[in-house]
Design a protein around this motif. Structure first.
Motif, PDB file in Angstrom:
ATOM      1  N   GLY A   1      -1.306  11.061   4.609  1.00 53.24           N
ATOM      2  CA  GLY A   1      -0.039  11.847   5.384  1.00 53.24           C
ATOM      3  C   GLY A   1       1.105  12.060   4.167  1.00 53.24           C
ATOM      4  N   ALA A   2       1.267  10.671   3.504  1.00 48.87           N
ATOM      5  CA  ALA A   2       1.554  10.881   2.006  1.00 48.87           C
ATOM      6  C   ALA A   2       1.653   9.791   1.466  1.00 48.87           C
TER       7      ALA A   2
ATOM      8  N   ALA B   1       1.048  17.442  10.460  1.00 48.65           N
ATOM      9  CA  ALA B   1       2.411  18.387   9.392  1.00 48.65           C
ATOM     10  C   ALA B   1       2.029  18.736   8.734  1.00 48.65           C
ATOM     11  N   TYR B   2       1.276  20.201   8.444  1.00 56.63           N
ATOM     12  CA  TYR B   2       0.385  20.652   7.212  1.00 56.63           C
ATOM     13  C   TYR B   2      -1.255  19.858   7.082  1.00 56.63           C
ATOM     14  N   GLY B   3      -1.435  19.714   7.734  1.00 59.68           N
ATOM     15  CA  GLY B   3      -2.781  18.900   8.118  1.00 59.68           C
ATOM     16  C   GLY B   3      -2.806  17.087   7.852  1.00 59.68           C
ATOM     17  N   ALA B   4      -1.521  16.538   7.583  1.00 61.02           N
ATOM     18  CA  ALA B   4      -1.449  15.607   7.654  1.00 61.02           C
ATOM     19  C   ALA B   4      -1.397  14.277   8.641  1.00 61.02           C
ATOM     20  N   LEU B   5      -0.966  13.368   8.590  1.00 62.28           N
ATOM     21  CA  LEU B   5      -0.550  12.786   9.581  1.00 62.28           C
ATOM     22  C   LEU B   5       0.673  11.988   9.230  1.00 62.28           C
ATOM     23  N   ARG B   6       1.475  12.806  10.875  1.00 68.48           N
ATOM     24  CA  ARG B   6       2.837  11.853  11.208  1.00 68.48           C
ATOM     25  C   ARG B   6       3.114  11.686  12.066  1.00 68.48           C
ATOM     26  N   VAL B   7       4.220  10.406  12.189  1.00 67.54           N
ATOM     27  CA  VAL B   7       4.604   9.985  13.513  1.00 67.54           C
ATOM     28  C   VAL B   7       5.454  10.659  14.394  1.00 67.54           C
ATOM     29  N   LYS B   8       5.830  11.025  15.122  1.00 73.20           N
ATOM     30  CA  LYS B   8       6.894  11.447  16.091  1.00 73.20           C
ATOM     31  C   LYS B   8       7.356  11.154  17.419  1.00 73.20           C
ATOM     32  N   ILE B   9       8.431  10.921  17.115  1.00 74.30           N
ATOM     33  CA  ILE B   9       9.453   9.577  17.905  1.00 74.30           C
ATOM     34  C   ILE B   9      10.673  10.641  18.339  1.00 74.30           C
ATOM     35  N   LYS B  10      10.431  10.105  19.536  1.00 74.50           N
ATOM     36  CA  LYS B  10      12.225  11.015  20.178  1.00 74.50           C
ATOM     37  C   LYS B  10      13.557  10.429  20.390  1.00 74.50           C
ATOM     38  N   LYS B  11      13.411   8.940  20.301  1.00 77.75           N
ATOM     39  CA  LYS B  11      15.390   8.340  20.742  1.00 77.75           C
ATOM     40  C   LYS B  11      15.047   7.473  19.048  1.00 77.75           C
ATOM     41  N   SER B  12      15.930   6.958  19.231  1.00 72.22           N
ATOM     42  CA  SER B  12      17.048   5.961  18.086  1.00 72.22           C
ATOM     43  C   SER B  12      15.758   4.866  18.431  1.00 72.22           C
ATOM     44  N   ASP B  13      15.692   4.157  19.464  1.00 70.94           N
ATOM     45  CA  ASP B  13      15.368   3.101  20.368  1.00 70.94           C
ATOM     46  C   ASP B  13      14.091   2.760  19.751  1.00 70.94           C
ATOM     47  N   ASP B  14      13.567   4.314  19.697  1.00 68.93           N
ATOM     48  CA  ASP B  14      11.912   4.382  18.721  1.00 68.93           C
ATOM     49  C   ASP B  14      11.584   3.313  17.780  1.00 68.93           C
TER      50      ASP B  14
ATOM     51  N   ASP C   1       0.789  -0.948   0.202  1.00 65.35           N
ATOM     52  CA  ASP C   1      -0.097   0.029   0.320  1.00 65.35           C
ATOM     53  C   ASP C   1       0.915   1.341   0.216  1.00 65.35           C
ATOM     54  N   THR C   2       1.710   1.469  -1.301  1.00 65.36           N
ATOM     55  CA  THR C   2       2.753   2.898  -1.345  1.00 65.36           C
ATOM     56  C   THR C   2       1.557   3.844  -1.432  1.00 65.36           C
ATOM     57  N   ALA C   3       0.599   4.020  -1.371  1.00 64.59           N
ATOM     58  CA  ALA C   3      -0.206   4.876  -1.549  1.00 64.59           C
ATOM     59  C   ALA C   3      -0.595   5.719  -0.524  1.00 64.59           C
ATOM     60  N   SER C   4      -0.034   4.904   0.444  1.00 64.32           N
ATOM     61  CA  SER C   4      -0.513   5.470   1.844  1.00 64.32           C
ATOM     62  C   SER C   4       0.724   5.089   1.937  1.00 64.32           C
ATOM     63  N   ALA C   5       1.588   6.382   2.978  1.00 63.03           N
ATOM     64  CA  ALA C   5       2.534   6.052   3.142  1.00 63.03           C
ATOM     65  C   ALA C   5       2.447   7.648   4.748  1.00 63.03           C
ATOM     66  N   LEU C   6       3.255   6.929   5.251  1.00 62.49           N
ATOM     67  CA  LEU C   6       3.339   8.724   6.489  1.00 62.49           C
ATOM     68  C   LEU C   6       5.664   9.264   7.147  1.00 62.49           C
ATOM     69  N   GLN C   7       5.106  10.154   7.174  1.00 59.52           N
ATOM     70  CA  GLN C   7       6.223  10.548   7.681  1.00 59.52           C
ATOM     71  C   GLN C   7       6.484  10.662   9.267  1.00 59.52           C
TER      72      GLN C   7
ATOM     73  N   GLY D   1       8.077   9.906  -6.565  1.00 63.17           N
ATOM     74  CA  GLY D   1       8.728  10.772  -5.617  1.00 63.17           C
ATOM     75  C   GLY D   1       7.606  10.130  -4.386  1.00 63.17           C
ATOM     76  N   ILE D   2       7.845  11.032  -3.264  1.00 68.91           N
ATOM     77  CA  ILE D   2       6.741  11.233  -1.652  1.00 68.91           C
ATOM     78  C   ILE D   2       5.500  12.153  -2.293  1.00 68.91           C
ATOM     79  N   ALA D   3       4.678  11.800  -2.049  1.00 71.81           N
ATOM     80  CA  ALA D   3       3.707  13.062  -2.355  1.00 71.81           C
ATOM     81  C   ALA D   3       3.111  13.242  -1.159  1.00 71.81           C
ATOM     82  N   VAL D   4       3.520  15.210  -0.865  1.00 71.02           N
ATOM     83  CA  VAL D   4       3.208  15.443   0.186  1.00 71.02           C
ATOM     84  C   VAL D   4       2.638  16.562   0.336  1.00 71.02           C
ATOM     85  N   PRO D   5       1.574  16.877   1.891  1.00 67.23           N
ATOM     86  CA  PRO D   5       0.912  18.052   1.606  1.00 67.23           C
ATOM     87  C   PRO D   5       1.850  19.722   1.583  1.00 67.23           C
ATOM     88  N   ALA D   6       1.715  20.362   0.758  1.00 68.51           N
ATOM     89  CA  ALA D   6       2.974  21.755   1.421  1.00 68.51           C
ATOM     90  C   ALA D   6       1.768  23.036   1.544  1.00 68.51           C
TER      91      ALA D   6
END
Length: 208
Positions: free
Chosen positions: A87-88, A49-62, A17-23, A139-144
């Motif tokens: 999201g992308a 981010a810009y209205g699109a879903l993304r995952v926010k992580i804090k450290k490399s172990d995530d 499902d590459t039509a649904s990606a996430l930042q 490429g990666i389609a993203v909201p701007a």
């Protein structure tokens, strides 16, 4: 992977499902070693981010690397059908390269127009595309800010399928003409300053 567009983000998608990606976003930029094709498991906080879903992580172990060498194929779309609700998306579109209002490039087909983020990716040489080229862009389609845009990851993501050499030649001739005229104007300015300096020195000499 991180660093292809900026140091704080990367993009992930499921192979089927590459039509649904996430930042994936990490402010500290302490990423583990990652490359395209790595399969990962990410644990973080969902945000936008810009209205699109993304995952926010804090450290490399995530991020846990659970596999390598996966080959993701982009989803093919007409420009107007590029997904905007997720999201992308990892996409491929075809069309004609046109000027964009923001001073960059855009790709247009019969269905519409989408911006190309050619200034943001790495390894994208100047002169890669020209207005009037027909191209297949991956490429990666993203909201701007001004709608969706496609971010090619490198020069291999931009395949020129047709080029009007007359248009390219005219552009080169225009640049050359501008350079020649700039040189002529600069030379005239130098001569004018030199002549004025000589005239002042000559006048002072006559007065003595």
């Amino acid at each position: 992977p991180p660093g292809e567009f900026n140091a704080q983000t990367m993009y992930i998608a499921e192979l089927d499902d590459t039509a649904s990606a996430l930042q994936v976003y990490m402010q500290k930029k302490t990423w583990p070693a990652l490359k395209r094709g790595d399969m990962v498991q990410v644990e973080g906080e969902m945000g936008k981010a810009y209205g699109a879903l993304r995952v926010k992580i804090k450290k490399s172990d995530d991020i846990q690397v659970i596999g390598h060498g996966a080959s993701a194929e982009p989803s093919h779309f007409a420009v107007a059908d590029v997904p905007t609700s997720a999201g992308a998306a990892f996409v491929s579109v075809e069309g004609t390269v046109v000027d964009d209002v923001g001073g960059g490039f855009a790709l247009a087909d019969e269905s519409g127009q989408i911006s190309l983020g050619l200034k943001r990716g790495t390894a994208l040489p100047k002169g890669l595309v020209h207005v009037g080229d027909t191209a297949r862009v991956t490429g990666i389609a993203v909201p701007a800010r001004n709608g969706m845009q496609i971010l090619p990851r490198d020069a291999r993501d931009v395949e020129i399928t047709g080029r009007d050499e007359g248009v390219v030649g005219a552009s080169a001739k225009l640049v050359l003409s501008s350079t020649v005229w700039f040189g002529i104007i600069t030379l005239c300015g130098i001569l004018a300053v030199g002549t004025a300096w000589w005239w002042v020195r000559r006048r002072d000499s006559i007065k003595k």
